[in-house]
Design a protein around this motif. Structure first.
Motif, short mmCIF file in Angstrom:
data_model
loop_
_atom_site.label_atom_id
_atom_site.label_comp_id
_atom_site.label_asym_id
_atom_site.label_seq_id
_atom_site.Cartn_x
_atom_site.Cartn_y
_atom_site.Cartn_z
N VAL A 171 -19.56 44.00 -16.73
CA VAL A 171 -18.58 44.23 -15.67
C VAL A 171 -18.96 43.36 -14.47
N LEU A 214 -14.44 47.82 -11.80
CA LEU A 214 -14.80 49.21 -12.10
C LEU A 214 -15.12 49.92 -10.79
N ILE A 252 -13.15 45.70 -20.39
CA ILE A 252 -13.47 46.19 -19.05
C ILE A 252 -14.15 45.10 -18.21
N HIS A 304 -12.06 43.53 -15.47
CA HIS A 304 -11.47 44.44 -14.48
C HIS A 304 -12.53 44.87 -13.46
N LEU A 357 -20.42 51.63 -19.69
CA LEU A 357 -19.44 50.63 -19.27
C LEU A 357 -20.14 49.39 -18.71
#
Length: 301
Positions: free
Chosen positions: A213, A188, A183, A186, A208
């Motif tokens: 992130v 979020l 993740i 990417h 997450l």
């Protein structure tokens, strides 16, 4: 205390103007003024400060206005029960729920309810704040947790989980993550953990975020999150009830999801026999049963 004078006082306090109150009551301004003066004389106090731009309640006026507002709410409840004693389902029904559930799940389904009861008027109040049902800020609520207020009838409708979704176009361009660690590469899209939301969704976002992130977009409601995801901005944390109405969404990291979030329907005990409440309750229950069936069929497929 003269009930008619209280009715006129309540209209004036609500309007803040003798003229506007008179228009509502179909009385002349002078007649309204005489009634207010007579009420003040009978109570031995001043209820309004007179200003060029209108009327302002005194401290004593505020106390009386609180009482007349409570009386008005009780009269509205009595009127609703009297009307609902007939066979027809009609009149106003004030429904409160969250922005996301009301916008994305409930509102698209209301046509079927209106087709069944064309004389029903729904006031849909979408906000994260929990409205006070016993004080009649709304007639019925759909909430993402069991209501804690006393004197409420409650029914559990379903459970919701927060999951990760993206569009095929986004995944084709950015790749599909295979592990939670992926993740980090990417974008979020989620609610800010400090925004009003269910705690299960906030905990999933916090998990997450521990995986470095680097790019994210936060929105203060799930409707905004959905719009960003549909426009290929990233991987979104969204409630699973969206999957039927937005079948183009692809679930990402399917082993990852939040804890269950219970969804409850609640209304005041005093509206137990309201036909409008019963019509709305039965309609929502039918839609939830159909929703569950379609979700099971979709998961099996």
């Amino acid at each position: 205390m003269d009930w008619d004078k209280l009715r006129i006082f309540h209209a004036v306090a609500s309007a803040g103007s003798l003229t506007h109150a008179g228009e509502t009551l179909h009385l002349s301004q002078s007649a309204v003024s005489r009634q207010i003066r007579a009420l003040e004389e009978s109570l031995g106090t001043t209820l309004f400060h007179r200003h060029a731009r209108g009327l302002i309640l005194t401290e004593q006026g505020e106390l009386l206005f609180d009482a007349t507002k409570a009386m008005a709410r009780r009269l509205e409840a009595a009127e609703a029960r009297i009307r609902d004693s007939r066979e027809e389902v009609f009149g106003e029904l004030r429904v409160t729920t969250t922005i996301a559930f009301g916008t994305l799940w409930l509102a698209p389904r209301l046509k079927a309810l209106y087709d069944r009861y064309p004389d029903l008027n729904i006031d849909l109040m979408l906000e994260e704040r929990v409205l006070d049902l016993p004080m009649r800020e709304a007639d019925v609520a759909i909430r993402m947790k069991e209501p804690s207020q006393a004197d409420l009838i409650r029914r559990k409708l379903m459970e919701v989980r927060m999951r990760l979704y993206a569009t095929p176009a986004y995944l084709e361009a950015a790749g599909t993550p295979e592990r939670i660690e992926d993740i980090s590469s990417h974008r979020l899209v989620c609610q800010n953990t400090s925004a009003p939301q269910v705690s299960a969704g906030a905990r999933l976002v916090q998990l997450l975020m521990t995986h470095d992130v680097r790019s994210r977009l936060t929105v203060n409601n799930y409707f905004g999150v959905l719009q960003a995801v549909l426009n290929d901005l990233g991987i979104g944390v969204l409630p699973d009830y969206l999957t039927q109405d937005f079948p183009q969404l692809v679930r990402v990291l399917p082993e990852l999801e939040s804890e269950e979030v219970p969804v409850y329907l609640a209304y005041p005990e005093e509206l137990r026999h309201s036909r409008r409440i019963a019509a709305f309750r039965d309609f929502v229950t039918e839609e939830v049963i159909a929703h569950r069936r379609r979700m099971r069929e979709g998961e099996a497929a």
